[in-house]
Write a protein that holds these residues in place. Structure first.
Motif, PDB file in Angstrom:
ATOM      1  N   THR A 169      13.818  -1.061  -5.107  1.00 14.28           N
ATOM      2  CA  THR A 169      12.858  -2.040  -5.326  1.00 14.28           C
ATOM      3  C   THR A 169      11.678  -0.773  -5.675  1.00 14.28           C
ATOM      4  O   THR A 169      10.829  -0.871  -6.498  1.00 14.28           O
ATOM      5  CB  THR A 169      12.222  -2.636  -4.066  1.00 14.28           C
ATOM      6  OG1 THR A 169      13.138  -3.662  -3.728  1.00 14.28           O
ATOM      7  CG2 THR A 169      10.682  -3.387  -4.413  1.00 14.28           C
ATOM      8  N   LEU A 170      11.477   0.416  -4.842  1.00 12.38           N
ATOM      9  CA  LEU A 170      10.712   1.573  -5.033  1.00 12.38           C
ATOM     10  C   LEU A 170      10.999   2.132  -6.476  1.00 12.38           C
ATOM     11  O   LEU A 170      10.058   2.370  -7.141  1.00 12.38           O
ATOM     12  CB  LEU A 170      10.796   2.481  -3.814  1.00 12.38           C
ATOM     13  CG  LEU A 170       9.986   3.714  -4.112  1.00 12.38           C
ATOM     14  CD1 LEU A 170       8.719   3.434  -4.118  1.00 12.38           C
ATOM     15  CD2 LEU A 170      10.390   4.667  -2.967  1.00 12.38           C
ATOM     16  N   PHE A 171      12.261   2.173  -6.662  1.00 14.16           N
ATOM     17  CA  PHE A 171      12.494   2.933  -8.132  1.00 14.16           C
ATOM     18  C   PHE A 171      11.883   2.069  -9.079  1.00 14.16           C
ATOM     19  O   PHE A 171      11.664   2.515 -10.187  1.00 14.16           O
ATOM     20  CB  PHE A 171      14.007   3.110  -8.122  1.00 14.16           C
ATOM     21  CG  PHE A 171      14.679   4.326  -7.362  1.00 14.16           C
ATOM     22  CD1 PHE A 171      13.976   5.285  -6.920  1.00 14.16           C
ATOM     23  CD2 PHE A 171      16.016   4.211  -7.169  1.00 14.16           C
ATOM     24  CE1 PHE A 171      14.538   6.259  -6.199  1.00 14.16           C
ATOM     25  CE2 PHE A 171      16.689   5.128  -6.269  1.00 14.16           C
ATOM     26  CZ  PHE A 171      15.836   6.275  -5.734  1.00 14.16           C
ATOM     27  N   LEU A 194       1.189   6.753  -6.642  1.00 11.87           N
ATOM     28  CA  LEU A 194       0.310   7.538  -7.135  1.00 11.87           C
ATOM     29  C   LEU A 194       0.492   8.927  -6.888  1.00 11.87           C
ATOM     30  O   LEU A 194       0.166   9.773  -7.951  1.00 11.87           O
ATOM     31  CB  LEU A 194      -1.164   7.053  -6.508  1.00 11.87           C
ATOM     32  CG  LEU A 194      -2.424   7.936  -6.414  1.00 11.87           C
ATOM     33  CD1 LEU A 194      -3.007   7.780  -8.025  1.00 11.87           C
ATOM     34  CD2 LEU A 194      -3.559   7.544  -5.547  1.00 11.87           C
ATOM     35  N   ASN A 195       1.317   9.384  -5.908  1.00  9.82           N
ATOM     36  CA  ASN A 195       1.550  10.551  -5.222  1.00  9.82           C
ATOM     37  C   ASN A 195       2.857  11.138  -5.636  1.00  9.82           C
ATOM     38  O   ASN A 195       3.151  12.480  -5.702  1.00  9.82           O
ATOM     39  CB  ASN A 195       1.014  10.730  -4.294  1.00  9.82           C
ATOM     40  CG  ASN A 195      -0.168  10.435  -3.501  1.00  9.82           C
ATOM     41  OD1 ASN A 195      -1.068  11.122  -3.845  1.00  9.82           O
ATOM     42  ND2 ASN A 195      -0.486   9.367  -3.065  1.00  9.82           N
ATOM     43  N   GLY A 196       3.857  10.104  -5.995  1.00  9.03           N
ATOM     44  CA  GLY A 196       5.205  10.736  -6.154  1.00  9.03           C
ATOM     45  C   GLY A 196       6.162  10.827  -4.929  1.00  9.03           C
ATOM     46  O   GLY A 196       7.169  11.495  -5.090  1.00  9.03           O
ATOM     47  N   ALA A 239       0.746  -1.341  -0.127  1.00  3.95           N
ATOM     48  CA  ALA A 239       0.002  -0.102   0.181  1.00  3.95           C
ATOM     49  C   ALA A 239       0.789   1.341   0.143  1.00  3.95           C
ATOM     50  O   ALA A 239       0.583   2.255  -0.518  1.00  3.95           O
ATOM     51  CB  ALA A 239      -0.778   0.079   1.021  1.00  3.95           C
ATOM     52  N   LEU A 240       1.932   1.071   0.828  1.00  2.51           N
ATOM     53  CA  LEU A 240       2.881   2.301   0.762  1.00  2.51           C
ATOM     54  C   LEU A 240       3.540   2.574  -0.564  1.00  2.51           C
ATOM     55  O   LEU A 240       3.872   3.618  -1.038  1.00  2.51           O
ATOM     56  CB  LEU A 240       4.011   2.202   1.825  1.00  2.51           C
ATOM     57  CG  LEU A 240       3.398   2.107   3.186  1.00  2.51           C
ATOM     58  CD1 LEU A 240       4.452   1.691   4.250  1.00  2.51           C
ATOM     59  CD2 LEU A 240       3.124   3.661   3.580  1.00  2.51           C
ATOM     60  N   THR A 241       4.043   1.615  -1.223  1.00  2.00           N
ATOM     61  CA  THR A 241       4.348   1.666  -2.546  1.00  2.00           C
ATOM     62  C   THR A 241       3.281   2.346  -3.603  1.00  2.00           C
ATOM     63  O   THR A 241       3.742   3.051  -4.380  1.00  2.00           O
ATOM     64  CB  THR A 241       4.999   0.175  -3.026  1.00  2.00           C
ATOM     65  OG1 THR A 241       5.787  -0.429  -1.905  1.00  2.00           O
ATOM     66  CG2 THR A 241       5.564   0.108  -4.608  1.00  2.00           C
ATOM     67  N   GLY A 242       2.265   1.762  -3.322  1.00  7.45           N
ATOM     68  CA  GLY A 242       1.141   2.134  -4.315  1.00  7.45           C
ATOM     69  C   GLY A 242       0.888   3.550  -4.222  1.00  7.45           C
ATOM     70  O   GLY A 242       0.581   4.562  -5.177  1.00  7.45           O
ATOM     71  N   LEU A 247      -3.944   5.988   4.447  1.00  8.99           N
ATOM     72  CA  LEU A 247      -3.590   4.883   3.503  1.00  8.99           C
ATOM     73  C   LEU A 247      -4.947   4.082   3.259  1.00  8.99           C
ATOM     74  O   LEU A 247      -5.060   3.093   2.397  1.00  8.99           O
ATOM     75  CB  LEU A 247      -2.764   3.863   4.013  1.00  8.99           C
ATOM     76  CG  LEU A 247      -1.202   4.544   3.748  1.00  8.99           C
ATOM     77  CD1 LEU A 247      -0.174   3.747   5.008  1.00  8.99           C
ATOM     78  CD2 LEU A 247      -0.725   4.827   2.482  1.00  8.99           C
ATOM     79  N   GLY A 248      -6.014   4.158   4.276  1.00  9.40           N
ATOM     80  CA  GLY A 248      -7.018   3.575   4.224  1.00  9.40           C
ATOM     81  C   GLY A 248      -7.044   2.055   4.610  1.00  9.40           C
ATOM     82  O   GLY A 248      -7.491   1.254   4.101  1.00  9.40           O
ATOM     83  N   LEU A 249      -5.962   1.712   5.780  1.00 11.29           N
ATOM     84  CA  LEU A 249      -5.752   0.473   6.321  1.00 11.29           C
ATOM     85  C   LEU A 249      -6.312   0.143   7.749  1.00 11.29           C
ATOM     86  O   LEU A 249      -6.808   1.242   8.311  1.00 11.29           O
ATOM     87  CB  LEU A 249      -4.117   0.434   6.343  1.00 11.29           C
ATOM     88  CG  LEU A 249      -3.482   0.623   5.057  1.00 11.29           C
ATOM     89  CD1 LEU A 249      -1.962   0.254   4.916  1.00 11.29           C
ATOM     90  CD2 LEU A 249      -3.908  -0.679   3.921  1.00 11.29           C
ATOM     91  N   ALA A 250      -6.063  -1.061   8.006  1.00 10.68           N
ATOM     92  CA  ALA A 250      -6.503  -1.225   9.370  1.00 10.68           C
ATOM     93  C   ALA A 250      -5.740  -0.655  10.453  1.00 10.68           C
ATOM     94  O   ALA A 250      -4.719   0.010  10.193  1.00 10.68           O
ATOM     95  CB  ALA A 250      -6.271  -2.877   9.648  1.00 10.68           C
TER      96      ALA A 250
END
Length: 240
Positions: free
Chosen positions: A228-230, A66-68, A59-62, A107-110
């Protein structure tokens, strides 16, 4: 007559000693059943938490795709990231790293792990900058998170993590309790203490029980290497 009555009492029920022995045997049998069940439940909780943390990392990667940029930690209690709007940087930064609670509402997570405690989240603050600051790019530096095998960090599992998220495990030492918003008691373990002191070093190692030579440790840690993020950002057309 006395012999007849005694015989009838023995034939009609159990003596106190016999009942005590029966209860003792039942307790032993139940104990042999419940202990493995308790172990199974704990193992399932750990497995579920590991799975959830992997989902949090995704979710953090997404969010970054999405936001940069990555979100800042929640340094309050509402589950929202805390950002200095004027500078475009995380509200609380120490040594190039921003640490706090996972911004689950952003993030919309638990909201918590299975033990009712907030997840701890640390990020290389350079990767959480946004306008008016310049978002990160392939040449960005900053201070990455180090994942160590012990508090002294003599051996590292990663030195290039742009973020890390962790659950403080079943004992919950040092975590922020979801219901009270307060920090749980401190851990007697130096390795667990390292995971809530808000610096760049976090410990991930084999779990050990209280009384172990290395000290008690049941924290669960995941991290995201910068490359991995790159790769994800490049594949999504967000970089370079």
């Amino acid at each position: 007559m006395t012999r007849f009555c005694t015989t009838r009492r023995r034939a009609g029920g159990f003596s106190l000693i016999e009942v005590a022995i029966a209860v003792f045997v039942i307790v032993i049998l139940l104990g042999s059943i419940f202990v493995p069940l308790t172990t199974q439940v704990e193992q399932r909780q750990v497995s579920d938490t590991e799975k959830t943390l992997n989902e949090v990392r995704d979710a953090l990667t997404g969010f970054a795709v999405l936001n940069g940029y990555l979100p800042c930690p929640d340094t309050g209690t509402n589950g929202l990231e805390n950002v200095n709007a004027a500078s475009g940087q995380c509200a609380t930064i120490s040594g190039g790293v921003a640490c706090g609670r996972l911004p689950h509402a952003t993030l919309g997570l638990a909201r918590s792990d299975v033990w009712g405690n907030r997840y701890t989240y640390c990020v290389n603050e350079r990767f959480a900058r946004r306008a008016p600051a310049a978002p990160f790019d392939l040449g960005s530096g900053g201070t990455d998170i180090r994942i160590c095998t012990n508090q002294s960090c003599t051996t590292t599992l990663s030195t290039t993590a742009v973020l890390a998220v962790l659950s403080h495990g079943r004992n919950g030492y040092g975590a922020t309790n979801l219901n009270t918003g307060a920090q749980n008691p401190a851990s007697p373990s130096a390795d667990e203490q390292e995971n809530y002191d808000s610096d760049r070093d976090l410990v991930s190692r084999v779990h050990t029980a209280a009384g172990a030579g290395a000290g008690e440790f049941d924290d669960i840690v995941v991290w995201l290497p910068r490359y991995t993020l790159f790769n994800r950002m490049v594949a999504a057309g967000k970089l370079p």
